[in-house]
Write a protein that holds these residues in place. Structure first.
Motif, PDB file in Angstrom:
ATOM      1  N   GLU A  11       0.824  -1.221   0.000  1.00  0.00           N
ATOM      2  CA  GLU A  11       0.000   0.000   0.000  1.00  0.00           C
ATOM      3  C   GLU A  11       0.855   1.267   0.000  1.00  0.00           C
ATOM      4  OE1 GLU A  11      -0.676  -2.756   1.629  1.00  0.00           O
ATOM      5  OE2 GLU A  11      -2.834  -3.113   1.742  1.00  0.00           O
ATOM      6  N   GLN A  12       2.027   1.209   0.657  1.00  0.00           N
ATOM      7  CA  GLN A  12       2.838   2.429   0.843  1.00  0.00           C
ATOM      8  C   GLN A  12       4.033   2.520  -0.109  1.00  0.00           C
ATOM      9  OE1 GLN A  12       1.484   4.429   3.087  1.00  0.00           O
ATOM     10  NE2 GLN A  12       0.099   2.943   4.007  1.00  0.00           N
TER      11      GLN A  12
ATOM     12  N   GLN B   8      -6.451   3.738   1.392  1.00  0.00           N
ATOM     13  CA  GLN B   8      -5.279   3.697   0.524  1.00  0.00           C
ATOM     14  C   GLN B   8      -4.963   2.259   0.110  1.00  0.00           C
ATOM     15  OE1 GLN B   8      -1.787   5.725   1.972  1.00  0.00           O
ATOM     16  NE2 GLN B   8      -0.574   5.072   0.211  1.00  0.00           N
TER      17      GLN B   8
END
Ligand SMILES: [Zn+2]
Length: 421
Positions: free
Chosen positions: A279-280, A310
């Motif tokens: 996700e990041q 996100q």
């Protein structure tokens, strides 16, 4: 009976033919045969093609026949990321999260993974096995034929070995293929917290004792680490995975889920089979993954269940050329689902993947991430007859009907393991 089966009448037979991991534009190539048929002999695919052609083969005339009546046939789903063995649900935490507590707040109060650890250690092997078997039946009912399973709710020698032994037993005692992964580095267990060198000592227990033990007993193929805030650092992850490599356990990695730690880059550096979550990730991580053979496994069920907004940047990963896979991340804390069709629905609406991309990501690319692409993941001559039949006329309807199970029949090695009626 010569142990042959002829399947005819598929409105669309998705073959996914091709023998390389699918990147970029190739990710959406399903190799569709309309009015398709499959001939299976001794659990393997002997012929694939249009019904009119396959049914004329001499071998097809002797075979037992199944007409799927205009439904869609595709390779069985390969779920490349699950935490199959756990003792109970965490429905109480689900409610707390809805009321506003974050996943990390719950973890700090002894909830989260440590909650599951406490319950698993207290549970009997029989109870754990019963729960896993029931879940595997539901996996099969949703078209899944292969499941990767991670340890990681034991976090002491006896409990981790117990989980991995259950993977082995389940692999023999029920039809879904189980791929075992050692995730001793899930979080630092309670008894090692609060001590000055607790986490380092736990890493030493993993690298010096548990990993050699797991390898010596053939209990896992892969070694995984949860590399994130509240779990293990990048340096610790590297130590654990390098020890795994010394014992021939291929690395996988929980990477860049809650925070960006550089775990995806570490996965590429160690030539890991997969790095999961993402996700990041940042642009340079995406570029590194795109140039590598490390599969980017996306787990949208987790973000959905936690109510996070996100999701992993699937479009950027695909467009850059990364090998993208999809998995359920079946686990009691963040993704309690066994439904790959639901994951496809989330991949389409939240990750903006097309239905075709999502299907390839959940079959061929997932099989590649488990090192099984030569045997599983597509419907081609010589491959194992693992397939799912859906009660739809067009493959796009599989994710389109979200939260509804349209799976009609599931086969493993040519044997029926689920039938809707
Ligand atoms: Zn996971």
């Amino acid at each position: 009976m010569d142990n042959s089966l002829l399947i005819t009448g598929a409105s669309q037979l998705l073959t996914l033919h091709g023998n390389t991991p699918r990147r970029g534009k190739v990710l959406s190539q399903l190799g569709i045969i309309e009015d398709g048929a499959l001939l299976i002999h001794e659990g393997q695919i002997a012929a694939v093609g249009p019904t009119a052609k396959v049914e004329k083969l001499a071998a097809a005339r002797k075979a037992e026949k199944v007409d799927v009546g205009g439904r869609v046939v595709l390779p069985g789903f390969v779920d490349s990321h699950t935490h199959l063995i756990h003792a109970t649900s965490r429905a109480e935490e689900y409610e707390l999260k809805i009321q506003g507590a974050s996943y990390e707040e719950i973890a700090r109060k002894g909830g989260g993974i440590l909650n599951s650890v406490q319950k698993l250690r207290a549970a009997t092997g029989q109870l754990l096995k019963q729960r896993a078997r029931a879940a595997l039946e539901v996996f099969a009912a949703h078209g899944t034929t292969t499941v990767e399973a991670k340890s990681g709710y034991g976090l002491d020698v006896a409990s981790e070995l117990k989980i991995l032994s259950l993977h082995k037993e389940l692999g023999v005692q029920q039809p879904i293929e189980i791929v075992s992964t050692f995730l001793g580095a899930h979080v630092v267990p309670l008894e090692f917290r609060g001590k000055a060198n607790g986490p380092e000592e736990y890493v030493k227990l993993l690298t010096g004792w548990l990993i050699p033990e797991v390898a010596a007993n053939g209990l896992a193929e892969f070694c995984d680490v949860f590399c994130d805030r509240g779990a293990f650092s990048r340096a610790q992850a590297k130590q654990v995975l390098a020890a795994g490599v010394r014992y021939k356990l291929r690395p996988r990695l929980h990477a860049e889920q809650l925070t960006r730690t550089g775990a995806a880059r570490l996965a590429v550096e160690l030539q890991a089979a997969s790095c999961d979550h993402l996700e990041q990730v940042i642009a340079s991580d995406i570029r590194a993954l795109a140039k590598s053979n490390t599969v980017a496994s996306l787990l949208p069920g987790c973000d959905f269940h936690l109510g996070l907004h996100q999701y992993a940047p699937a479009r950027k990963l695909i467009d850059a050329g990364a090998i993208v896979a999809l998995a359920t991340d079946y686990n009691p804390g963040t993704s309690p689902t066994t439904s790959m069709p639901m994951i496809l629905s989330l991949a389409c609406t939240q990750l903006r993947m097309t239905p075709a991309e999502a299907i390839v990501a959940a079959t061929y690319n997932a099989a590649y991430s488990l090192g099984r692409q030569k045997r599983l993941g597509s419907l081609e001559v010589g491959k194992q007859a693992d397939l799912a039949v859906f009660e739809v006329e067009d493959y796009r309807e599989i994710p389109y009907y979200f939260g509804v199970n349209t799976c009609w029949l599931t086969m493993k090695s040519g044997n029926v393991i689920y039938a809707a009626v």
